[in-house]
Design a protein around this motif. Structure first.
Motif, PDB file in Angstrom:
ATOM      1  N   ASP A 266      -6.935   6.707 -13.997  1.00 32.47           N
ATOM      2  CA  ASP A 266      -7.127   7.552 -12.817  1.00 32.47           C
ATOM      3  C   ASP A 266      -6.980   6.747 -11.535  1.00 32.47           C
ATOM      4  O   ASP A 266      -6.337   7.199 -10.570  1.00 32.47           O
ATOM      5  CB  ASP A 266      -8.506   8.216 -12.867  1.00 32.47           C
ATOM      6  CG  ASP A 266      -8.606   9.297 -13.927  1.00 32.47           C
ATOM      7  OD1 ASP A 266      -7.548   9.755 -14.421  1.00 32.47           O
ATOM      8  OD2 ASP A 266      -9.729   9.688 -14.266  1.00 32.47           O
TER       9      ASP A 266
ATOM     10  N   ARG B 159      -1.623  12.932 -14.068  1.00 34.93           N
ATOM     11  CA  ARG B 159      -2.413  12.994 -12.830  1.00 34.93           C
ATOM     12  C   ARG B 159      -1.529  12.691 -11.620  1.00 34.93           C
ATOM     13  O   ARG B 159      -1.655  13.336 -10.570  1.00 34.93           O
ATOM     14  CB  ARG B 159      -3.575  12.009 -12.910  1.00 34.93           C
ATOM     15  CG  ARG B 159      -4.497  12.015 -11.688  1.00 34.93           C
ATOM     16  CD  ARG B 159      -5.581  10.958 -11.833  1.00 34.93           C
ATOM     17  NE  ARG B 159      -6.454  10.882 -10.674  1.00 34.93           N
ATOM     18  CZ  ARG B 159      -7.651  11.434 -10.594  1.00 34.93           C
ATOM     19  NH1 ARG B 159      -8.106  12.138 -11.618  1.00 34.93           N
ATOM     20  NH2 ARG B 159      -8.392  11.292  -9.502  1.00 34.93           N
TER      21      ARG B 159
ATOM     22  N   ASP C 200      -4.106   7.323  -8.658  1.00 37.36           N
ATOM     23  CA  ASP C 200      -4.456   7.518  -7.246  1.00 37.36           C
ATOM     24  C   ASP C 200      -3.776   6.477  -6.356  1.00 37.36           C
ATOM     25  O   ASP C 200      -3.310   6.799  -5.258  1.00 37.36           O
ATOM     26  CB  ASP C 200      -5.971   7.445  -7.073  1.00 37.36           C
ATOM     27  CG  ASP C 200      -6.696   8.637  -7.688  1.00 37.36           C
ATOM     28  OD1 ASP C 200      -6.027   9.664  -7.951  1.00 37.36           O
ATOM     29  OD2 ASP C 200      -7.914   8.543  -7.908  1.00 37.36           O
TER      30      ASP C 200
ATOM     31  N   ARG D 231      -0.077  15.372  -8.205  1.00 39.57           N
ATOM     32  CA  ARG D 231      -0.086  15.125  -6.756  1.00 39.57           C
ATOM     33  C   ARG D 231       1.318  14.922  -6.204  1.00 39.57           C
ATOM     34  O   ARG D 231       1.579  15.240  -5.037  1.00 39.57           O
ATOM     35  CB  ARG D 231      -0.939  13.885  -6.461  1.00 39.57           C
ATOM     36  CG  ARG D 231      -2.421  14.131  -6.600  1.00 39.57           C
ATOM     37  CD  ARG D 231      -3.246  12.892  -6.303  1.00 39.57           C
ATOM     38  NE  ARG D 231      -3.034  12.344  -4.957  1.00 39.57           N
ATOM     39  CZ  ARG D 231      -3.732  11.309  -4.476  1.00 39.57           C
ATOM     40  NH1 ARG D 231      -4.674  10.732  -5.226  1.00 39.57           N
ATOM     41  NH2 ARG D 231      -3.499  10.854  -3.261  1.00 39.57           N
TER      42      ARG D 231
END
Length: 400
Positions: free
Chosen positions: A348, A237, A352, A241
């Motif tokens: 997650d 994840r 982030d 990004r």
């Protein structure tokens, strides 16, 4: 003043435990104290019965014949007690200072009473919770409850009890230990070791595959409670990004094989780098490669009560810090000021938080400066040591 520290293990073994001990002893030596250390049977580094390591005198306790619990532990206590007794008669210390686990206090207490010596018991983590954290115990079990009883009893019988954080202090007060017997000596950083960060070595970065990378790092021991499985799970994840993101894992421990297997099966396998354990004198080279140090500890009693040492070292190295929002981290990190906190047990949320830090480079200088200032002001060993000195003076009646 002559101080005898009674330890589970010590230098030349490397761990957060031994580095904290080193910092305490070095600071006391700098004040003119005569200091020696006695390690227990669990000290596994080979060496003579008495040796000097980094200017510190260590007396070793030979391991007794092994046996199943609890006989094995009582044999260890007996072996340590005999060594303490002999050293007290030979060297005549003014004070005994036992450091957790509780076996050290159980060994020291009868010797202290026999010779009329004050005893300080220092709790760095409750043994019962540490066992749960490293996977060798279960909360609420008979062994857990028995160990908790021993820990409480040792604290009651000590003349003073040092703890490394407010979480442990509050727990002991709830057990009925008088607050005036307790004092907090928080984890700190030896700024002589970590206070002068070195520059990134481009050739070294290229050698280990990190040239041009945005590096997330963890430097420490691989225990289950550290949450490194969540960090590995967060990498796909994060890379989605931040395509230049890599993960650098420096150290080793019980979870190493499982973590390597998890990393090999990940779609981010090529971005996850294991170095193994590295010599302490080389750790700064790895710190220099890292942009953000991540500490994704899982939510449990151990991590809620106990503050770690490694985030402080990272702050001293002027590194960004991201950590799970557990009690031990909240004592060290002010979210959005000295570091970033994220929900524990949530890959997650971890991804982030890391991506947000990598994307907002404008905050980096202020964040680094605030974290470094916190360590210099409140977590520097040169000032922390005064907490011990006042207690020693009160218990012994000696000025130094």
């Amino acid at each position: 003043m002559r101080i005898l520290h009674i330890l589970d293990h010590g230098l030349p073994m490397h761990s957060g435990y031994t580095f904290r001990t080193r910092a305490i002893v070095k600071a006391q030596q700098s004040l003119g104290c005569d200091v020696r250390c006695l390690t227990g049977p669990r000290h596994s580094a080979p060496g003579p019965a008495v040796e000097v390591v980094d200017g510190i005198v260590f007396h070793r306790t030979p391991a007794p014949p092994p046996a199943r619990a609890p006989i094995g532990e009582w044999r260890e206590v007996g072996a340590m007690r005999a060594r303490i007794e002999a050293l007290v008669r030979e060297w005549r210390p003014d004070i005994l200072h036992a450091h957790s686990p509780v076996l050290t206090a159980l060994a020291a207490q009868p010797v202290a009473r026999r010779h009329g010596l004050p005893l300080v018991y220092e709790i760095r983590a409750f043994w019962e919770d540490a066992a749960v954290g490293n996977g060798t115990g279960r909360e609420g079990s008979l062994r857990y409850r028995a160990t908790r009883w021993l820990e409480t009893r040792a604290a009651r019988r000590a003349d003073a009890v040092a703890v490394i954080c407010e979480g442990l202090r509050g727990d002991l007060i709830a057990r009925g230990i008088p607050g005036d017997k307790l004092f907090v000596s928080p984890n700190g950083v030896d700024m002589a070791l970590f206070g002068d960060p070195i520059a990134t070595d481009p050739a070294f970065a290229r050698q280990i595959g990190l040239e041009g990378a945005e590096v997330i790092g963890f430097i420490g021991s691989f225990y289950d409670y550290e949450g490194l499985d969540d960090l590995i799970e967060a990498m796909p994840r994060l890379i989605a990004r931040r395509p230049a993101a890599h993960l650098l894992l420096v150290g080793g421990g019980p979870m190493e094989a499982a973590l390597k297997a998890q990393a090999a099966a990940s779609s981010a396998a090529g971005r996850i780098h294991f170095t193994g354990r590295v010599p302490h004198q080389e750790v700064e080279r790895y710190y220099a490669l890292v942009d953000v140090l991540a500490y994704p500890r899982k939510a449990m009693r151990l991590t809620e009560l106990v503050t770690p040492l490694k985030p402080l070292e990272a702050m001293a190295q002027l590194k960004l810090v991201a950590a799970s929002n557990v009690g031990g981290h909240r004592e060290l990190i002010e979210d959005g000021v000295t570091g970033t906190l994220f929900a524990p047990d949530d890959p997650d949320a971890l991804a982030d938080a890391l991506a947000g830090l990598l994307e907002d480079r404008a905050i980096w200088p202020q964040r680094r400066a605030a974290a470094r200032a916190f360590v210099e002001r409140e977590r520097n060993w040169s000032s922390n040591i005064s907490r011990y000195r006042a207690v020693y003076q009160r218990l012994t009646g000696k000025a130094s």
